[in-house]
Design a protein around this motif. Structure first.
Motif, PDB file in Angstrom:
ATOM      1  N   VAL A  10       0.875  -1.440   0.053  1.00 50.95           N
ATOM      2  CA  VAL A  10      -0.120   0.085   0.348  1.00 50.95           C
ATOM      3  C   VAL A  10       0.971   1.218  -0.059  1.00 50.95           C
ATOM      4  O   VAL A  10       1.163   2.273  -0.711  1.00 50.95           O
ATOM      5  CB  VAL A  10      -1.126  -0.453   1.239  1.00 50.95           C
TER       6      VAL A  10
ATOM      7  N   TYR B 205       0.603  -3.372   4.177  1.00 47.70           N
ATOM      8  CA  TYR B 205       0.139  -4.205   3.201  1.00 47.70           C
ATOM      9  C   TYR B 205      -0.415  -4.780   3.052  1.00 47.70           C
ATOM     10  O   TYR B 205      -1.463  -4.370   4.613  1.00 47.70           O
ATOM     11  CB  TYR B 205       1.398  -4.978   2.472  1.00 47.70           C
ATOM     12  N   LYS B 206      -2.031  -5.742   2.434  1.00 48.24           N
ATOM     13  CA  LYS B 206      -2.385  -5.848   2.119  1.00 48.24           C
ATOM     14  C   LYS B 206      -2.645  -7.284   2.675  1.00 48.24           C
ATOM     15  O   LYS B 206      -1.927  -8.008   1.868  1.00 48.24           O
ATOM     16  CB  LYS B 206      -3.349  -5.691   0.986  1.00 48.24           C
TER      17      LYS B 206
ATOM     18  N   THR C 114      -5.867  -4.309   5.539  1.00 48.88           N
ATOM     19  CA  THR C 114      -3.812  -3.743   5.753  1.00 48.88           C
ATOM     20  C   THR C 114      -3.687  -4.038   7.373  1.00 48.88           C
ATOM     21  O   THR C 114      -4.352  -3.677   7.983  1.00 48.88           O
ATOM     22  CB  THR C 114      -4.258  -2.259   5.470  1.00 48.88           C
TER      23      THR C 114
END
Length: 127
Positions: free
Chosen positions: A41, A60-61, A67
């Motif tokens: 992200v 980050y996902k 997230t």
């Protein structure tokens, strides 16, 4: 005489520092790449005072779309630059290490711009 001694010490220090890196790029294990690859992200390196490594903040996902954010010293994070214009950035979590695959900050494609200037007026700023 002192100048020669200083130059010699600087050269010895430079060679010693150059020998510290093994020259090999660190890569995540294949198992981590298969199981722990996530969409990146954002990623930032920030000044960390007098510390040896910058502070890293990233998000980050996971595979469910949630997230996660992570903040740590930069010695646990390895950056890799993606080659190619259409690659999406991602992160691979490998134990306590993170491998960030990101696009370059700047690219130069040397495309020429053609056109005609029609107005060179000043831009008015409204405070």
């Amino acid at each position: 005489m002192k100048l020669k001694r200083i130059v010699a010490l600087v050269l010895i220090g430079a060679f010693a520092l150059a020998g510290c890196e093994d020259g090999e790029e660190k890569t995540p294990k294949k198992e981590a790449l298969d199981k722990n690859k996530h969409e990146l992200v954002y990623f930032e390196q920030l000044a960390n005072g007098d510390e040896d490594y910058p502070r890293v903040e990233m998000a980050y996902k996971d595979n469910n779309g949630k997230t996660h954010t992570y903040t740590a010293a930069g010695d646990k994070v390895y950056e890799h630059i993606l080659k190619g214009k259409n690659k999406s950035p991602y992160v691979v979590k490998d134990g306590k290490k993170y491998h960030v695959y990101r696009t370059p900050y700047m690219t130069y494609d040397n495309k020429e711009i053609e056109g005609e200037v029609k107005d060179k007026g000043e831009v008015d700023s409204h405070d």
